[in-house]
Enzyme design. Structure first.
Site: not given
Ligand code: SAH
Length: 483
Positions: A255, A277, A390
């Protein structure tokens, strides 16, 4: 000196020691260290000391293959040994031991006295029967230990049993498969395919059966997809298992949110397929991604489907797993550190807090748009800590609806952009401040929002107040907070 002309002054070999005597002269720490090292082999330890320290005595007592000669050292104690260690800590004695050994024609190692040594002991990565020995010719034990731990991390703990299984099948493989391509192919499928995976899962008999299947069928190896969590972004928050799979992958499908540095950690000649994505720029639809994974799996590829955070948290893994299942492609899931956990760590924020919050909600807030309040909002009101994924574009909606439902506008909120990364930013405030998030153009990275009374237990020394940006989003704030 140019690399090409460099010669090794000590050449590594593997010496047969099974059932042979290895003599260690000494009773202290040095002797114990050597005893522990050689104790990893099937040699018989002969420990010569009339003043063995308690730890060494305890080692001897628990090690079935150690013999203690509790006497003052005598050259006769070395006879018949295949290796000798002078480890008394006493220079004159070590010198005597080394001279006696040499006279008897037995290779000798004297601890910390390289000039007396015929051989050196390596730093050892032991996955018996597989051994990796690291030597630095005195460049430093610290370097050797560092390399050792790096290599150790790369190798599955199941490598040893897998190699033993390979040894037990070698004769059969040689009988059934012609030398050359077919045999090479079998072993490559054996060490990289289903037998290796079964062994990694601790399933010895399945590993054996899978190997026999491979031996008997002429079919090309079946592919495999690993849905792997890459963690929140920092390279060293990848799990060891994720790293290992990346090193073994034929193809890495990733991704946009997974940083380049992590994708680069994969096997050098693995094919890398970005599938986008990211909000607003889907380069491939979910259906296309599913189809791609199935196609690669059917092609016999070892695929790592790399997702940010944990693959099972807002990662659409559900759809990918269902598609793979329907298509009969084998897959597994490797968990990762989800963004909420990384954000909490960056804020030193207790997600559960004794007497304050004992449950936790993972949500996107995108389900707040309808008329009825989703279940999680009720949990928030009864004290759960809420992690909003998100959530930037729905910040006002989330704040407004929660306040409307009865959560105090003063409830603490923590926001982290780029959690776990060097360029992370932390913001703190209250639910009433949250709508400002939506209108901030300076937040370009992924953003995690955590809401709840437990947030008050975080460390706010390194965060900026959200409220300073409140004026920018005045209109939204007003709408959001109005009851
Ligand atoms: N599977 C991922 C989430 C994917 S959805 C997980 O478990 O973290 C994508 C969302 O994850 C982003 O919009 C944000 O809200 C969050 N996200 C992912 N990486 C991040 C990071 N380094 N810092 C803050 N939020 C993060």
């Amino acid at each position: 000196m140019p690399q090409a002309t460099r010669k090794l002054n000590a050449f590594p070999v593997f010496m047969r020691v099974e059932g042979e005597a290895v003599a260690i002269v000494g009773g202290g720490e040095e002797a114990l260290a050597k005893a522990r090292l050689i104790g990893q082999s099937s040699a018989v330890l002969r420990i010569v000391s009339d003043a063995a320290e308690p730890e060494l005595l305890a080692f001897i007592a628990t090690n079935g293959a150690a013999i203690h000669i509790a006497a003052a050292y005598d050259a006769a104690h070395l006879e018949g040994a295949v290796m000798v260690f002078a480890a008394s800590g006493n220079e004159a004695l070590d010198r005597r031991v080394a001279e006696d050994a040499r006279r008897l024609g037995i290779p000798v190692n004297a601890v910390d006295r390289p000039e007396l040594c015929d051989f050196f002991t390596p730093a050892l990565v032991n996955r018996a029967p597989v051994a990796i020995a690291i030597g630095t010719e005195g460049a430093g034990p610290v370097l050797a230990q560092m390399l050792r731990s790096r290599i150790d991390r790369m190798l599955s703990p199941s490598l040893g049993p897998l190699a033993s299984l390979a040894a037990s099948l070698r004769g059969t493989a040689e009988r059934l498969l012609p030398k050359g391509n077919a045999r090479r192919r079998f072993w490559s499928d054996f060490f990289g395919g289903s037998p290796a995976r079964a062994m990694a899962a601790g399933q010895l008999s399945q590993a054996h059966d899978a190997a026999v299947d491979l031996l008997l069928s002429n079919a090309p190896a079946s592919g495999h997809v690993a849905l792997v969590g890459a963690g929140p972004g920092a390279k060293d928050l990848l799990t060891l298992r994720a790293h290992r799979l990346l090193m073994e992958a034929d193809v890495i499908v990733h991704d946009a949110l997974v940083p380049e540095a992590i994708v680069a950690m994969g096997r050098r000649d693995a094919e890398r397929l970005p599938v986008g994505k990211r909000k607003g720029c889907h380069t491939k639809s979910q259906a296309e991604i599913n189809a791609l994974l199935i196609e690669l799996g059917r092609d016999g590829k070892r695929v790592v489907r790399l997702k940010s955070g944990d693959p099972l948290v807002f990662g659409r893994a559900g759809e990918e797993m269902a598609a793979l299942r329907d298509a009969g492609v084998a897959y597994e899931v490797v968990p990762g550190v989800t963004a909420a956990f990384a954000a909490a760590a960056d804020f030193e924020l207790p997600l559960t807090l004794r007497g304050v919050s004992s449950s936790m909600v993972f949500t996107t807030g995108h389900d707040l748009k309808g008329n009825s309040l989703p279940d999680w909002a009720k949990l928030a009101i009864s004290g759960a800590t809420v992690a909003v994924y998100m959530g930037r574009s729905v910040a006002a909606e989330v704040a407004g609806r929660l306040i409307e439902a009865g959560l105090s506008p003063d409830t603490a909120v923590a926001v982290v952009e780029n959690a776990s990364l060097a360029n992370r930013r932390r913001f703190h405030g209250t639910l009433a401040d949250l709508p400002s998030l939506e209108v901030r153009a300076d937040l370009t990275g992924p953003v995690m929002t955590i809401i709840g009374d437990a947030v008050a237990g975080a460390n706010f020394e390194r965060s900026e107040p959200l409220a300073t940006h409140r004026h920018e989003g005045a209109a939204q704030t007003a709408v959001g907070v109005e009851r």
